[in-house]
Design an enzyme around this catalytic site. Structure first.
Site, short mmCIF file in Angstrom:
data_model
loop_
_atom_site.label_atom_id
_atom_site.label_comp_id
_atom_site.label_asym_id
_atom_site.label_seq_id
_atom_site.Cartn_x
_atom_site.Cartn_y
_atom_site.Cartn_z
CB VAL A 57 34.77 21.41 29.66
CG1 VAL A 57 35.37 20.10 30.16
CG2 VAL A 57 35.32 22.61 30.42
CB SER A 87 33.82 27.47 44.66
OG SER A 87 34.60 28.34 45.46
CE1 TYR A 117 36.72 29.19 40.30
CE2 TYR A 117 35.84 29.91 42.42
CZ TYR A 117 36.44 28.93 41.63
OH TYR A 117 36.76 27.71 42.19
CB ALA A 118 31.40 34.52 42.88
CB ALA A 119 28.85 34.82 38.09
CE LYS A 143 33.99 26.75 40.19
NZ LYS A 143 34.08 25.39 39.65
N1 CAA Z 1 40.13 40.42 51.88
C1 CAA Z 1 40.27 41.71 52.24
N2 CAA Z 1 40.80 42.64 51.43
C2 CAA Z 1 41.21 42.25 50.22
C3 CAA Z 1 41.09 40.92 49.76
C4 CAA Z 1 40.53 39.99 50.66
N3 CAA Z 1 40.34 38.71 50.32
N4 CAA Z 1 41.56 40.86 48.51
C5 CAA Z 1 41.97 42.09 48.17
N5 CAA Z 1 41.75 42.93 49.22
C6 CAA Z 1 42.03 44.35 49.29
C7 CAA Z 1 43.53 44.61 49.18
O1 CAA Z 1 44.16 44.48 50.45
C8 CAA Z 1 43.54 46.03 48.66
O2 CAA Z 1 43.25 46.91 49.71
P1 CAA Z 1 43.80 48.43 49.69
O3 CAA Z 1 43.19 49.06 48.46
O4 CAA Z 1 43.31 48.95 50.97
O5 CAA Z 1 45.29 48.27 49.60
C9 CAA Z 1 42.34 46.06 47.71
O6 CAA Z 1 41.48 44.99 48.14
C10 CAA Z 1 42.73 45.83 46.26
O7 CAA Z 1 43.47 44.61 46.20
P2 CAA Z 1 44.80 44.46 45.35
O8 CAA Z 1 45.75 45.57 45.66
O9 CAA Z 1 45.30 43.06 45.52
O10 CAA Z 1 44.24 44.70 43.89
P3 CAA Z 1 44.76 44.11 42.55
O11 CAA Z 1 43.92 44.72 41.49
O12 CAA Z 1 46.23 44.18 42.44
O13 CAA Z 1 44.41 42.54 42.64
C11 CAA Z 1 43.05 40.64 42.95
C12 CAA Z 1 43.10 42.15 42.81
C13 CAA Z 1 43.58 39.98 41.67
C14 CAA Z 1 41.57 40.26 43.13
C15 CAA Z 1 43.91 40.17 44.14
O14 CAA Z 1 43.54 40.92 45.28
C16 CAA Z 1 43.68 38.72 44.47
O15 CAA Z 1 44.21 37.84 43.80
N6 CAA Z 1 42.89 38.44 45.52
C17 CAA Z 1 42.55 37.07 45.89
C18 CAA Z 1 41.34 36.59 45.14
C19 CAA Z 1 40.98 35.23 45.64
O16 CAA Z 1 40.72 35.01 46.82
N7 CAA Z 1 40.95 34.22 44.71
C20 CAA Z 1 40.69 32.86 45.08
C21 CAA Z 1 41.40 31.98 44.03
S1 CAA Z 1 41.36 30.25 44.52
C22 CAA Z 1 39.82 29.77 44.09
O17 CAA Z 1 39.10 30.46 43.42
C23 CAA Z 1 39.35 28.47 44.58
C24 CAA Z 1 38.07 28.62 45.28
O18 CAA Z 1 37.04 28.17 44.75
C25 CAA Z 1 38.04 29.27 46.59
P1 NAI Z 2 43.66 23.03 39.05
O1 NAI Z 2 43.94 24.32 38.38
O2 NAI Z 2 44.69 22.41 39.91
O3 NAI Z 2 43.22 21.95 37.97
C1 NAI Z 2 42.23 22.24 37.03
C2 NAI Z 2 42.34 21.27 35.86
O4 NAI Z 2 41.32 21.63 34.92
C3 NAI Z 2 43.67 21.36 35.12
O5 NAI Z 2 44.18 20.07 34.89
C4 NAI Z 2 43.33 22.05 33.81
O6 NAI Z 2 44.14 21.66 32.72
C5 NAI Z 2 41.88 21.60 33.62
N1 NAI Z 2 41.15 22.50 32.74
C6 NAI Z 2 41.14 23.85 32.77
N2 NAI Z 2 40.40 24.34 31.77
C7 NAI Z 2 39.91 23.27 31.10
C8 NAI Z 2 39.08 23.12 29.96
N3 NAI Z 2 38.61 24.19 29.32
N4 NAI Z 2 38.78 21.88 29.55
C9 NAI Z 2 39.27 20.79 30.19
N5 NAI Z 2 40.07 20.88 31.27
C10 NAI Z 2 40.39 22.09 31.72
O7 NAI Z 2 42.30 23.28 39.86
P2 NAI Z 2 41.76 22.61 41.19
O8 NAI Z 2 42.12 23.48 42.32
O9 NAI Z 2 42.09 21.19 41.23
O10 NAI Z 2 40.18 22.81 40.98
C11 NAI Z 2 39.33 21.77 40.52
C12 NAI Z 2 37.89 22.29 40.62
O11 NAI Z 2 37.57 22.59 41.97
C13 NAI Z 2 37.65 23.57 39.83
O12 NAI Z 2 36.36 23.54 39.25
C14 NAI Z 2 37.71 24.64 40.89
O13 NAI Z 2 36.98 25.78 40.52
C15 NAI Z 2 37.10 23.91 42.06
N6 NAI Z 2 37.46 24.46 43.35
C16 NAI Z 2 38.78 24.57 43.71
C17 NAI Z 2 39.12 25.09 44.93
C18 NAI Z 2 40.52 25.27 45.36
O14 NAI Z 2 40.72 25.99 46.37
N7 NAI Z 2 41.52 24.71 44.72
C19 NAI Z 2 38.08 25.53 45.87
C20 NAI Z 2 36.73 25.37 45.39
C21 NAI Z 2 36.45 24.83 44.17
#
Ligand code: CAA
Ligand code: NAI
Length: 246
Positions: free
Chosen positions: A63, A141, A154-156, A158
């Site tokens: 995409v 998100s 990611y937040a930017a 979404k």
């Molecule tokens: N709440 C509170 N504290 C947090 C936190 C959270 N959500 N995430 C990290 N911290 C804290 C840690 O506990 C740590 O604290 P200390 O310095 O006091 O130990 C500090 O922040 C630094 O964190 P890390 O040691 O984990 O730092 P890192 O550089 O190794 O990793 C990171 C950073 C990659 C961001 C890792 O913390 C991480 O993966 N966090 C989760 C991020 C997240 O929530 N992603 C969502 C993915 S799913 C998604 O995106 C779908 C959707 O739309 C919601």
């Molecule tokens: P996932 O990682 O399970 O699936 C994502 C799919 O997108 C995969 O099949 C991957 O191959 C495809 N993809 C990635 N890059 C691509 C590209 N450049 N072109 C075409 N396809 C590509 O993800 P999930 O969790 O199913 O997420 C779907 C959507 O929902 C995403 O936009 C995500 O940001 C959003 N979302 C997910 C949340 C969650 O907690 N899982 C929460 C909020 C939003």
């Protein structure tokens, strides 16, 4: 059937929420085009749909590649004769705290999650305008609405999806096209598997329903917005997050 004989393009339809959405739309009578970067995963989705009697095709797409996206939408329109529903669902994460977030992580997430939604919508909307109808739904998100530690990039994107959705609702509404977005909370997919246990536990604790979302929770919301039940819903950001900030 709520989507009988419609043609839907679901980006990221190979895995997680996109796969569940593809299965749900097919059960509701839609022709489903699973548009994914990953051919293996995309074909698994398509085969599951066909095995249960539904209609589906796989199209490989990145995409973030505008020419690729334009070819996808043209192929869909030429093959099925219409393009009724676009679900901008493909998305990626590349998390890091602000101080450590590299330029490549910033750019790749912007390219896929923000530019990808722009390219897909621009290309699909051209056909929908010709038809005088269409539904466009994008994945925002909870992170785009409230921010999330470690997700500057990611937040930017979404939050950007929300701005684009409201703009397109105004631009395209008068052409018969509804444009909405969904803002899910944390949902059980591969994307969330990378999140540290501690963070997941905190999130579940904050949700009044005391659980993560399931892909089907989001697929049902996409279905609502794609169906005629939502004909007067436009420019809405539907929060499907278990009430995390209530
Ligand atoms: N709440 C509170 N504290 C947090 C936190 C959270 N959500 N995430 C990290 N911290 C804290 C840690 O506990 C740590 O604290 P200390 O310095 O006091 O130990 C500090 O922040 C630094 O964190 P890390 O040691 O984990 O730092 P890192 O550089 O190794 O990793 C990171 C950073 C990659 C961001 C890792 O913390 C991480 O993966 N966090 C989760 C991020 C997240 O929530 N992603 C969502 C993915 S799913 C998604 O995106 C779908 C959707 O739309 C919601
Ligand atoms: P996932 O990682 O399970 O699936 C994502 C799919 O997108 C995969 O099949 C991957 O191959 C495809 N993809 C990635 N890059 C691509 C590209 N450049 N072109 C075409 N396809 C590509 O993800 P999930 O969790 O199913 O997420 C779907 C959507 O929902 C995403 O936009 C995500 O940001 C959003 N979302 C997910 C949340 C969650 O907690 N899982 C929460 C909020 C939003």
């Amino acid at each position: 059937m709520r989507l009988k004989d419609k043609t839907a393009v679901i980006t990221g339809g190979g895995n997680g929420i996109g796969r569940e959405t593809a299965l749900t739309f097919a059960r509701e009578g839609s022709n489903v085009v699973v548009a994914d970067f990953d051919p293996e995963a995309g074909k698994v989705t398509v085969n599951s749909i066909r095995e249960s009697g539904g209609k589906a095709a796989f199209q490989q797409v990145d995409v973030s590649d505008q020419a690729n996206v334009e070819t996808l939408m043209k192929t869909v329109h030429d093959t099925f004769g219409s393009l009724d529903i676009l679900v901008n669902n493909a998305g990626i994460t590349d998390d890091g705290m602000l101080a450590k977030l590299g330029r490549d992580s910033w750019q790749r997430v912007i390219d896929v999650n923000l530019s990808g939604v722009f390219y897909c919508t621009q290309a699909a909307a051209a056909y929908m305008i010709e038809q005088g109808s269409g539904k466009i739904i994008s994945a925002s998100s909870i992170s785009g609405v409230y921010g999330n530690i470690g997700q500057t990039n990611y937040a930017a994107t979404k939050a950007g999806v929300i701005g684009m959705t409201k703009t397109w609702a105004k631009e395209l509404g008068r052409k018969g096209i509804n444009v909405n977005a969904i803002a899910p909370g944390f949902v059980e997919t591969g994307m969330v598997e990378k999140v540290p246990e501690k963070v997941i536990a905190q999130m579940v604790e904050k949700v009044p329903l005391k659980r993560l979302g399931k892909p089907s929770d989001i697929a049902k919301a996409y279905l609502y917005l794609a169906s005629s039940d939502a004909d007067y819903v436009n420019g809405t950001i539907l929060h499907v997050d278990g009430g995390i900030v209530v």
